[in-house]
Design a protein around this motif. Structure first.
Motif, PDB file in Angstrom:
ATOM      1  N   ASN A  84       0.111  -3.701   3.496  1.00  0.00           N
ATOM      2  CA  ASN A  84      -0.678  -4.183   3.283  1.00  0.00           C
ATOM      3  C   ASN A  84      -1.153  -4.990   2.960  1.00  0.00           C
ATOM      4  O   ASN A  84      -2.051  -6.706   2.711  1.00  0.00           O
ATOM      5  CB  ASN A  84      -2.236  -3.165   2.714  1.00  0.00           C
ATOM      6  CG  ASN A  84      -1.641  -1.904   3.728  1.00  0.00           C
ATOM      7  OD1 ASN A  84      -1.833  -1.402   4.468  1.00  0.00           O
ATOM      8  ND2 ASN A  84      -2.262  -0.700   2.486  1.00  0.00           N
ATOM      9  N   ALA A  85      -0.039  -5.916   0.905  1.00  0.00           N
ATOM     10  CA  ALA A  85      -0.289  -7.193   0.558  1.00  0.00           C
ATOM     11  C   ALA A  85       0.451  -8.031   1.431  1.00  0.00           C
ATOM     12  O   ALA A  85      -0.369  -9.326   1.444  1.00  0.00           O
ATOM     13  CB  ALA A  85       0.180  -6.852  -0.797  1.00  0.00           C
ATOM     14  N   ASP A  86       1.247  -8.048   2.147  1.00  0.00           N
ATOM     15  CA  ASP A  86       1.329  -9.318   3.510  1.00  0.00           C
ATOM     16  C   ASP A  86       1.053  -9.379   4.039  1.00  0.00           C
ATOM     17  O   ASP A  86       0.758  -9.924   5.162  1.00  0.00           O
ATOM     18  CB  ASP A  86       2.892  -8.508   3.434  1.00  0.00           C
ATOM     19  CG  ASP A  86       4.327  -8.798   2.899  1.00  0.00           C
ATOM     20  OD1 ASP A  86       3.681  -8.934   1.572  1.00  0.00           O
ATOM     21  OD2 ASP A  86       5.528  -7.748   2.193  1.00  0.00           O
ATOM     22  N   ARG A  87      -0.047  -8.336   4.612  1.00  0.00           N
ATOM     23  CA  ARG A  87      -0.761  -8.884   5.688  1.00  0.00           C
ATOM     24  C   ARG A  87      -2.132  -9.720   5.532  1.00  0.00           C
ATOM     25  O   ARG A  87      -2.285  -9.458   6.322  1.00  0.00           O
ATOM     26  CB  ARG A  87      -1.199  -7.293   6.817  1.00  0.00           C
ATOM     27  CG  ARG A  87      -1.584  -7.099   7.943  1.00  0.00           C
ATOM     28  CD  ARG A  87      -1.715  -6.063   8.714  1.00  0.00           C
ATOM     29  NE  ARG A  87      -3.071  -5.750   8.321  1.00  0.00           N
ATOM     30  CZ  ARG A  87      -4.466  -6.297   8.785  1.00  0.00           C
ATOM     31  NH1 ARG A  87      -3.863  -6.876  10.074  1.00  0.00           N
ATOM     32  NH2 ARG A  87      -6.193  -5.932   8.117  1.00  0.00           N
ATOM     33  N   VAL A  88      -2.410  -9.540   4.596  1.00  0.00           N
ATOM     34  CA  VAL A  88      -3.544 -10.081   3.935  1.00  0.00           C
ATOM     35  C   VAL A  88      -3.203 -11.778   4.318  1.00  0.00           C
ATOM     36  O   VAL A  88      -4.261 -12.683   4.652  1.00  0.00           O
ATOM     37  CB  VAL A  88      -3.455 -10.151   2.699  1.00  0.00           C
ATOM     38  CG1 VAL A  88      -5.251 -10.818   1.702  1.00  0.00           C
ATOM     39  CG2 VAL A  88      -4.180  -8.942   2.449  1.00  0.00           C
ATOM     40  N   ALA A  89      -1.914 -12.225   4.594  1.00  0.00           N
ATOM     41  CA  ALA A  89      -1.172 -13.486   4.983  1.00  0.00           C
ATOM     42  C   ALA A  89      -2.116 -14.184   6.359  1.00  0.00           C
ATOM     43  O   ALA A  89      -3.009 -15.001   6.547  1.00  0.00           O
ATOM     44  CB  ALA A  89      -0.623 -13.537   4.547  1.00  0.00           C
ATOM     45  N   VAL A  90      -2.679 -13.056   6.717  1.00  0.00           N
ATOM     46  CA  VAL A  90      -2.817 -13.458   8.963  1.00  0.00           C
ATOM     47  C   VAL A  90      -5.056 -13.538   8.323  1.00  0.00           C
ATOM     48  O   VAL A  90      -5.422 -14.649   9.100  1.00  0.00           O
ATOM     49  CB  VAL A  90      -3.069 -12.715   9.523  1.00  0.00           C
ATOM     50  CG1 VAL A  90      -3.395 -10.737   9.464  1.00  0.00           C
ATOM     51  CG2 VAL A  90      -3.317 -13.781  10.640  1.00  0.00           C
ATOM     52  N   GLU A  91      -5.425 -12.896   7.198  1.00  0.00           N
ATOM     53  CA  GLU A  91      -6.809 -12.966   7.620  1.00  0.00           C
ATOM     54  C   GLU A  91      -6.782 -13.644   6.780  1.00  0.00           C
ATOM     55  O   GLU A  91      -7.948 -14.924   7.325  1.00  0.00           O
ATOM     56  CB  GLU A  91      -7.025 -11.288   6.424  1.00  0.00           C
ATOM     57  CG  GLU A  91      -6.479 -10.026   6.678  1.00  0.00           C
ATOM     58  CD  GLU A  91      -7.692  -9.473   7.993  1.00  0.00           C
ATOM     59  OE1 GLU A  91      -8.441 -10.705   8.359  1.00  0.00           O
ATOM     60  OE2 GLU A  91      -7.106  -9.460   9.206  1.00  0.00           O
ATOM     61  N   VAL A 106       5.718  12.988   3.209  1.00  0.00           N
ATOM     62  CA  VAL A 106       5.359  12.410   2.070  1.00  0.00           C
ATOM     63  C   VAL A 106       5.597  11.362   2.604  1.00  0.00           C
ATOM     64  O   VAL A 106       6.332  10.029   2.849  1.00  0.00           O
ATOM     65  CB  VAL A 106       7.142  12.342   1.349  1.00  0.00           C
ATOM     66  CG1 VAL A 106       7.376  12.059  -0.307  1.00  0.00           C
ATOM     67  CG2 VAL A 106       7.550  13.883   1.310  1.00  0.00           C
ATOM     68  N   ARG A 107       4.867  10.423   1.522  1.00  0.00           N
ATOM     69  CA  ARG A 107       3.854   9.109   2.317  1.00  0.00           C
ATOM     70  C   ARG A 107       4.940   7.840   1.421  1.00  0.00           C
ATOM     71  O   ARG A 107       4.824   8.274   0.676  1.00  0.00           O
ATOM     72  CB  ARG A 107       2.622   8.998   2.621  1.00  0.00           C
ATOM     73  CG  ARG A 107       2.147   9.569   3.975  1.00  0.00           C
ATOM     74  CD  ARG A 107       0.773   9.634   3.944  1.00  0.00           C
ATOM     75  NE  ARG A 107       0.223   8.302   4.395  1.00  0.00           N
ATOM     76  CZ  ARG A 107      -0.847   7.864   4.315  1.00  0.00           C
ATOM     77  NH1 ARG A 107      -1.783   8.727   3.948  1.00  0.00           N
ATOM     78  NH2 ARG A 107      -0.825   6.414   4.750  1.00  0.00           N
ATOM     79  N   ASP A 108       5.797   7.103   1.680  1.00  0.00           N
ATOM     80  CA  ASP A 108       6.361   5.572   0.617  1.00  0.00           C
ATOM     81  C   ASP A 108       4.659   5.002   0.950  1.00  0.00           C
ATOM     82  O   ASP A 108       4.636   3.988   1.443  1.00  0.00           O
ATOM     83  CB  ASP A 108       6.788   5.139   1.426  1.00  0.00           C
ATOM     84  CG  ASP A 108       8.201   4.365   0.735  1.00  0.00           C
ATOM     85  OD1 ASP A 108       7.600   3.749  -0.330  1.00  0.00           O
ATOM     86  OD2 ASP A 108       8.790   3.877   1.111  1.00  0.00           O
ATOM     87  N   LYS A 109       4.031   5.223  -0.788  1.00  0.00           N
ATOM     88  CA  LYS A 109       3.746   4.156  -0.984  1.00  0.00           C
ATOM     89  C   LYS A 109       3.575   2.917  -0.950  1.00  0.00           C
ATOM     90  O   LYS A 109       2.531   2.557  -0.726  1.00  0.00           O
ATOM     91  CB  LYS A 109       2.544   5.462  -1.919  1.00  0.00           C
ATOM     92  CG  LYS A 109       2.177   6.479  -2.095  1.00  0.00           C
ATOM     93  CD  LYS A 109       0.578   6.235  -0.370  1.00  0.00           C
ATOM     94  CE  LYS A 109      -0.678   5.180  -1.967  1.00  0.00           C
ATOM     95  NZ  LYS A 109      -1.468   5.482  -0.616  1.00  0.00           N
ATOM     96  N   THR A 110       4.844   2.748  -1.640  1.00  0.00           N
ATOM     97  CA  THR A 110       5.357   1.570  -2.590  1.00  0.00           C
ATOM     98  C   THR A 110       5.012   0.394  -0.652  1.00  0.00           C
ATOM     99  O   THR A 110       5.022  -0.709  -0.645  1.00  0.00           O
ATOM    100  CB  THR A 110       6.082   1.753  -3.303  1.00  0.00           C
ATOM    101  OG1 THR A 110       6.403   2.305  -3.790  1.00  0.00           O
ATOM    102  CG2 THR A 110       6.629   0.139  -3.729  1.00  0.00           C
ATOM    103  N   THR A 111       6.120   1.004  -0.123  1.00  0.00           N
ATOM    104  CA  THR A 111       6.135   0.540   1.645  1.00  0.00           C
ATOM    105  C   THR A 111       4.854   0.206   1.745  1.00  0.00           C
ATOM    106  O   THR A 111       4.511  -1.124   2.456  1.00  0.00           O
ATOM    107  CB  THR A 111       7.277   0.980   2.025  1.00  0.00           C
ATOM    108  OG1 THR A 111       8.586   0.949   2.051  1.00  0.00           O
ATOM    109  CG2 THR A 111       7.576   0.374   3.926  1.00  0.00           C
TER     110      THR A 111
END
Length: 476
Positions: free
Chosen positions: A395-402, A385-390
């Protein structure tokens, strides 16, 4: 020689403005100058000049300020000096006491500025600027229970170098022409008769390759063999001259080493019918450059320095840079340790690509209670069971470095490095990171000033704030 300047940091009010010149104290270059601790940096910079004799060097503020201006606008050395000469705000930023019509320095001084402010020095300056602008609420209170806190984002990219696309024929032709220059110089210095090296025939072979639109493999291979033969003949002639007691200049010695290395690599690839070799040289004048396989849609292979950049509380830091195609996963542990040295605790989570998720890094993070983003290694479990919310939040927070990479390459010159030296290329990347942080600090500072002057009014239970950066922002 360096003349220490025990001056009080020049404020905008101290800047001598000619009669009729009215300068805006809210100008961005005035605000950027206020974000830099010039006096503290000046004391550390003066330690690099222990010799009390010689010409007086330019101040750190003038050197660093000129480089930041050049990085901001992508100017050439000559244009940077011209813009400083014409713009009073830029003259204030580089530390002049007042407006003057004369150029503060020659364009050739920019080369010395880049040599003195190397990569290590710029990284130290970046940390001192961040510490100078750090507020009490920037760094949260360390957890008292020994738990982790904060987010560390890490990723790698490449800063392409301004070189022509490398091909075997172009490299061999550069090797041949520079070998001929060495032969001509040695013959002229020692009054020797020039040997027969068939340079006109070699030039004709090269031009036939260049002018041909479609170069079939069966046709091109014999042409490369001919060019290898011409280079081999030149190498034998130079080696014969060296055995007779000839000496090469410093520049010729660098050429000679590069000539032999490129010939060995090209000969190996020709004999083994391959197009890859270890530590392949892609530029004669910059032999330290290596091909970096990126696999991007724009360019699968880039030629330049590869570097890792981290984001901590929105601040960028250059973690590692190299001209070799290193594995990014090896940088994760050292980056986390530096985070611990800054804050006194480990990050709660680390946002990075899948390549960072190897067993070594996973075990290191697990032992310290750090969550490394990304899927688990191996095949997915049957009833997992994967935590899709996390995952979506990571992924949304990692956009900052891009976004940081996009700003580095789109606004601060990391998309095409134009320096010619190995050390200045690395310092140019570090300067881009410093300029990015300075721009971020200035934007935050302006937001704080303008926040008290925002106009607001109620419209159907919504508050509309008019700001300097956008027409309006609607907040529920």
């Amino acid at each position: 020689m360096y003349k220490s300047q025990p001056y009080i940091q020049i404020s905008f009010e101290d800047f001598n403005q000619p009669l009729g010149l009215h300068m805006n104290p809210e100008n961005r270059w005035v605000k950027k100058a206020e974000r830099i601790p010039w006096s503290a940096l000046e004391k550390d910079y003066a330690k690099n000049f222990p010799n009390p004799k010689g010409n007086v060097a330019k101040s750190l503020r003038m050197a660093l300020g000129a480089l930041l201006i050049q990085k901001e606008y992508h100017y050439s050395d000559e244009e940077t000096v011209a813009q400083i000469q014409e713009n009073p705000y830029l003259q204030f930023f580089v530390g002049l006491p007042g407006y003057q019509e004369e150029a503060p320095f020659e364009a050739s001084s920019m080369v010395h500025f880049r040599e003195r402010l190397d990569e290590v020095t710029l990284i130290e300056i970046n940390e001192k600027i961040l510490a100078y602008n750090q507020k009490e609420d920037d760094d949260p209170t360390p957890p008292t229970d020994g738990s982790n806190s904060g987010t560390l984002t890490l990723d790698a990219t490449c800063a392409p170098q301004n070189i022509k696309y490398p091909t075997d024929t172009e490299l061999l032709n550069d090797v041949r022409t520079h070998a001929e220059k060495i032969i001509d110089a040695l013959c002229e210095d020692h009054q020797w008769k020039k040997p027969r090296i068939y340079r006109q025939v070699a030039q004709k072979v090269y031009l036939n390759i260049v002018r041909r639109k479609k170069k079939a493999k069966k046709w091109l291979r014999p042409q490369i063999r001919k060019m290898l033969g011409f280079v081999k003949r030149d190498i034998k002639v130079i080696q014969k001259f060296l055995d007779q007691g000839a000496h090469l200049t410093e520049q010729q010695a660098i050429w000679w080493e590069t000539i032999q290395k490129i010939y060995e690599q090209q000969r190996y690839m020709y004999d083994n019918h391959t197009h890859s070799v270890q530590d392949r040289v892609v530029s004669f004048h910059q032999p330290w450059l290596r091909p970096i396989v990126r696999g991007k849609a724009k360019a699968s292979v880039e030629f330049g320095a590869k570097f890792d950049m981290s984001l901590d509380q929105g601040i960028a830091r250059l973690e590692y840079s190299s001209f070799d195609a290193y594995n990014e996963s090896d940088i994760l542990v050292s980056t986390i340790r530096r985070y611990h040295d800054r804050h006194g605790y480990y990050p709660e989570r680390v946002l990075a690509d899948k390549i960072y998720r190897n067993r070594k890094n996973l075990n290191y993070c697990k032992q310290r209670g750090i969550r490394l983003s990304g899927p688990a290694l191996g095949r997915p479990k049957k009833n997992e069971v994967r935590d899709k919310t996390t995952e979506d939040q990571d992924n949304a927070d990692r956009v900052a470095v891009e976004r940081g990479f996009s700003q580095l390459k789109g606004c601060f010159g990391a998309d095409l490095i134009t320096t010619k030296r190995k050390d200045t290329t690395l310092s140019s990347i570090a300067l881009s990171v410093l300029a990015l942080n300075l721009s971020q600090l200035t934007a935050d500072f302006l937001r704080q000033i303008l926040s008290s002057n925002f106009k607001s009014k109620q419209i159907k239970n919504r508050t509309v704030y008019f700001s300097f950066f956008s027409k309006f922002t609607i907040i529920q």
